[in-house]
Design a protein around this motif. Structure first.
Motif, PDB file in Angstrom:
ATOM      1  N   LEU A  68      17.248  -5.680 -37.452  1.00  0.00           N
ATOM      2  CA  LEU A  68      15.874  -5.245 -37.145  1.00  0.00           C
ATOM      3  C   LEU A  68      15.684  -5.030 -35.646  1.00  0.00           C
ATOM      4  O   LEU A  68      14.865  -4.207 -35.234  1.00  0.00           O
ATOM      5  CB  LEU A  68      14.861  -6.242 -37.704  1.00  0.00           C
ATOM      6  N   THR A 101       9.788  -7.161 -41.661  1.00  0.00           N
ATOM      7  CA  THR A 101      10.847  -6.164 -41.519  1.00  0.00           C
ATOM      8  C   THR A 101      10.235  -5.046 -40.673  1.00  0.00           C
ATOM      9  O   THR A 101       9.526  -5.336 -39.715  1.00  0.00           O
ATOM     10  CB  THR A 101      11.290  -5.650 -42.903  1.00  0.00           C
ATOM     11  N   PHE A 102      10.503  -3.786 -41.025  1.00  0.00           N
ATOM     12  CA  PHE A 102       9.735  -2.720 -40.388  1.00  0.00           C
ATOM     13  C   PHE A 102       8.329  -2.700 -40.974  1.00  0.00           C
ATOM     14  O   PHE A 102       7.449  -2.016 -40.468  1.00  0.00           O
ATOM     15  CB  PHE A 102      10.432  -1.352 -40.537  1.00  0.00           C
ATOM     16  N   LYS A 155      16.728  -2.095 -29.783  1.00  0.00           N
ATOM     17  CA  LYS A 155      17.814  -1.280 -29.220  1.00  0.00           C
ATOM     18  C   LYS A 155      18.395  -1.869 -27.939  1.00  0.00           C
ATOM     19  O   LYS A 155      18.840  -1.132 -27.051  1.00  0.00           O
ATOM     20  CB  LYS A 155      17.348   0.166 -28.994  1.00  0.00           C
ATOM     21  N   LYS A 190      32.658  -4.433 -31.618  1.00  0.00           N
ATOM     22  CA  LYS A 190      31.265  -3.983 -31.485  1.00  0.00           C
ATOM     23  C   LYS A 190      30.523  -4.341 -32.766  1.00  0.00           C
ATOM     24  O   LYS A 190      30.995  -4.033 -33.856  1.00  0.00           O
ATOM     25  CB  LYS A 190      31.203  -2.467 -31.266  1.00  0.00           C
ATOM     26  N   VAL A 191      29.403  -5.017 -32.624  1.00  0.00           N
ATOM     27  CA  VAL A 191      28.552  -5.373 -33.756  1.00  0.00           C
ATOM     28  C   VAL A 191      27.218  -4.678 -33.515  1.00  0.00           C
ATOM     29  O   VAL A 191      26.606  -4.889 -32.455  1.00  0.00           O
ATOM     30  CB  VAL A 191      28.301  -6.897 -33.809  1.00  0.00           C
ATOM     31  N   GLN A 192      26.777  -3.860 -34.424  1.00  0.00           N
ATOM     32  CA  GLN A 192      25.530  -3.159 -34.137  1.00  0.00           C
ATOM     33  C   GLN A 192      24.651  -3.049 -35.371  1.00  0.00           C
ATOM     34  O   GLN A 192      25.103  -2.731 -36.466  1.00  0.00           O
ATOM     35  CB  GLN A 192      25.832  -1.766 -33.559  1.00  0.00           C
ATOM     36  N   GLY A 193      23.373  -3.350 -35.156  1.00  0.00           N
ATOM     37  CA  GLY A 193      22.379  -3.193 -36.207  1.00  0.00           C
ATOM     38  C   GLY A 193      21.613  -1.897 -36.018  1.00  0.00           C
ATOM     39  O   GLY A 193      21.590  -1.330 -34.927  1.00  0.00           O
ATOM     40  N   PHE A 194      20.975  -1.449 -37.081  1.00  0.00           N
ATOM     41  CA  PHE A 194      20.225  -0.197 -36.979  1.00  0.00           C
ATOM     42  C   PHE A 194      19.204  -0.148 -38.102  1.00  0.00           C
ATOM     43  O   PHE A 194      19.319  -0.866 -39.098  1.00  0.00           O
ATOM     44  CB  PHE A 194      21.168   1.013 -37.049  1.00  0.00           C
ATOM     45  N   VAL A 195      18.229   0.697 -37.917  1.00  0.00           N
ATOM     46  CA  VAL A 195      17.219   0.928 -38.947  1.00  0.00           C
ATOM     47  C   VAL A 195      17.088   2.433 -39.073  1.00  0.00           C
ATOM     48  O   VAL A 195      16.805   3.131 -38.102  1.00  0.00           O
ATOM     49  CB  VAL A 195      15.874   0.271 -38.571  1.00  0.00           C
ATOM     50  N   ASP A 199      14.497   4.987 -37.609  1.00  0.00           N
ATOM     51  CA  ASP A 199      14.496   5.406 -36.198  1.00  0.00           C
ATOM     52  C   ASP A 199      14.998   6.837 -36.026  1.00  0.00           C
ATOM     53  O   ASP A 199      14.669   7.496 -35.041  1.00  0.00           O
ATOM     54  CB  ASP A 199      15.434   4.513 -35.362  1.00  0.00           C
ATOM     55  N   ARG A 215      17.978  -3.760 -33.913  1.00  0.00           N
ATOM     56  CA  ARG A 215      18.896  -2.640 -33.603  1.00  0.00           C
ATOM     57  C   ARG A 215      19.783  -3.068 -32.430  1.00  0.00           C
ATOM     58  O   ARG A 215      20.072  -2.287 -31.513  1.00  0.00           O
ATOM     59  CB  ARG A 215      18.145  -1.391 -33.165  1.00  0.00           C
ATOM     60  N   LEU A 216      20.150  -4.335 -32.427  1.00  0.00           N
ATOM     61  CA  LEU A 216      20.927  -4.888 -31.315  1.00  0.00           C
ATOM     62  C   LEU A 216      22.374  -4.425 -31.396  1.00  0.00           C
ATOM     63  O   LEU A 216      22.958  -4.349 -32.469  1.00  0.00           O
ATOM     64  CB  LEU A 216      20.860  -6.420 -31.387  1.00  0.00           C
ATOM     65  N   LYS A 217      22.931  -4.128 -30.231  1.00  0.00           N
ATOM     66  CA  LYS A 217      24.377  -3.893 -30.139  1.00  0.00           C
ATOM     67  C   LYS A 217      24.999  -5.073 -29.405  1.00  0.00           C
ATOM     68  O   LYS A 217      24.536  -5.435 -28.321  1.00  0.00           O
ATOM     69  CB  LYS A 217      24.662  -2.599 -29.377  1.00  0.00           C
TER      70      LYS A 217
END
Lengths: 334, 334
Positions: free
Chosen positions: B263, A58-59, B233, A267-272, A275, B265-267
């Motif tokens: 993980l 993971t991170f 990102k 729109k599909v977006q991941g994030f942590v 950041d 952070r993909l859009k």
């Protein structure tokens, strides 16, 4: 000096985690190295991510047998480089009473509220809800916002934030009792029980105008149900995939075709959330304002005793928590 | 008055489209109804989307046997409501010489350049590249931008726009000849042939710093290859899924797990260029400026004769075109 109670990973679970995957030991209190501080754990955050740490990188790099399980928490600096003793910090002490951690990774807490709030609604999970919902979801007045694991630490805050921004909020949880709480206490407009035999139809019925934002903590059936009801230009906030962490196939797929995604303008977006740590103070201030105004209600439960951390995690993964679950390792120092 | 040459769908193709799926007929020139204009087709746009129209609902309802195949084009208004005779309009005349179309759907063309440019680099496909690359991809100085179907009408413009914005651009096409053209004439930094037996490794080698933006026209192996090299990102612009349109399983999957997506952070974002039609004039002006400055090179090929439309589409789907392919139905009126 007292000893250091620690909980190690004994065997990496292949599917459901159980108490026998962990080993309770008493070790020594470490000496902080250069650039480190020795901290004393006060509160530990119990997160679905703790289970994921043992599944894949993971991170943090993937964790395995012989390691203390990683966990975020609030701790007090006792000694070391760069921070005064007595400073309260947000850090990753892991499942132990004392830890030597890199000073650069310890974030001093500016106490604005109950200390536990700084691990919950004003901490990791609250910030996750804040940045995921507001930066990616961008809920607008009158839109429909769907949240999975909506009674969880992140989900309940994500839902409340969407409501504060004028959206109609629909929550998915695993029980009617949690659903009643969301509707009666947190201002959710509607709720769906994911264990209902008519779950897909229930989601449709709860979202008669479709869904503009789906804040997804779980993946799995909740996501598949949402894919039926997305409006054009909707946003899918990929926060987690809890539904699969405690299985032999962690991950969860996005069962959508590219053409459908394009035609939906989805729109599909991941994030942590880590950041955005530089923006946490600004977010904390806004969140504290909503709490003081009564618009945002902190929901948390604190389980006493480091020795109960495995049980707390196992129960969390079974969906027994309401709001932010924490383990108290030592009393608040104040 | 002369008759109206038309090309109808005879049978919906189940997989690869062929000439015998179409029927050439001569019909009557229609009378425009209230709120309509009669137009004379000058140029027809040949797009992978023409094939997709027969697969599923797009921004047009699914098309079937007995209908003139839908197609965008530039046409001249002959009579009817709301537009002066002689006005050149961007519209959907379909595969026929004359069409009655709703005036509201006809967009007058402000001629700034060669008329064909208004169907290509300044038209539908150029605008698709512009809004997809700049609004969603947001390429930055020094980033790596990967484009699939990079010698196609949209792909070549998307790549050139990324290069104009300071990115290092890598193209994927189906031939070494097209790749040479992209590198020699359009300023692509590197290219990959998707038919190479070492395609996945070739993509990695062409993107040593990973990929920050993938402008995807195809789905399929190109997307799977890109998923290996996305940086944190990064942005996936879902423009189309050409790789599957001409098959019995149109659609194309996004083979990524939610946890990987989070993980990274993909859009991932889909879009339809017609949504932004109000902003086309502003975009056209910028694009025309880059063309005049020599930074953006129009690439197009025009095939003469409506009767050649099926062959033009079949060849396009086989990857034989370089840049924007059009069919000339009538001479430019000027």
């Amino acid at each position: 000096l007292s000893k250091n109670r620690q909980i190690f990973i004994k065997d990496v679970p292949q599917a459901e985690v159980a108490e026998n995957h962990f080993e309770h030991r008493t070790g020594v209190i470490p000496d902080p190295g250069p650039g480190q501080v020795l901290v004393k754990t006060i509160l530990l955050s119990v997160d679905p991510a703790n289970r994921a740490y043992m599944n894949f990188d993971t991170f943090n790099p993937k964790m395995g047998a012989g390691q203390v399980l990683g966990a975020f928490g609030i701790a007090e600096v006792l000694s070391g480089d760069g921070l005064d003793p007595g400073t309260l910090v947000f850090c990753q002490p892991g499942w132990q009473e004392y830890a030597a951690i890199d000073t650069a990774t310890a974030i001093p807490v500016k106490v604005r509220s109950k200390l536990s709030h700084h691990l919950g609604v004003l901490g990791l999970t609250g910030m996750t809800a804040y940045f995921g919902m507001l930066d990616i979801g961008e809920p607008r007045e009158g839109e429909t916002v769907l949240v999975s694991a909506a009674a969880g630490a992140t989900g309940n805050v994500a839902g409340q934030l969407a409501r504060i921004h004028g959206a109609r909020v629909v929550g998915i949880t695993s029980s009617d009792e949690k659903n009643r709480y969301l509707q009666d206490e947190l201002g959710f407009a509607a709720t769906v029980n994911r264990k209902s035999p008519t779950f897909f139809d229930d989601v449709k019925a709860a979202c008669p105008d479709g869904v503009d934002v789906f804040f997804d903590n779980t993946g799995g059936p909740a996501l598949d149900a949402a894919l039926q009801v997305f409006n054009q230009k909707s946003r899918l906030v990929v926060c987690g995939a809890i539904s699969t962490y405690n299985t032999d196939r962690p991950g969860a797929a996005l069962n959508i075709q590219l053409t459908q995604l394009a035609l939906l303008r989805l729109k599909v977006q991941g994030f942590v959330v880590l950041d955005d740590i530089a923006r946490w103070p600004e977010a904390e201030e806004k969140m504290a304002g909503w709490i003081n105004a009564g618009a945002l209600k902190p929901v948390e439960e604190i389980i006493d005793g480091l020795e109960n951390a495995p049980r707390a995690l196992i129960g969390l993964l079974a969906g027994e928590n309401l709001g932010k679950r924490m383990v108290r390792v030592a009393p608040d120092p104040s």
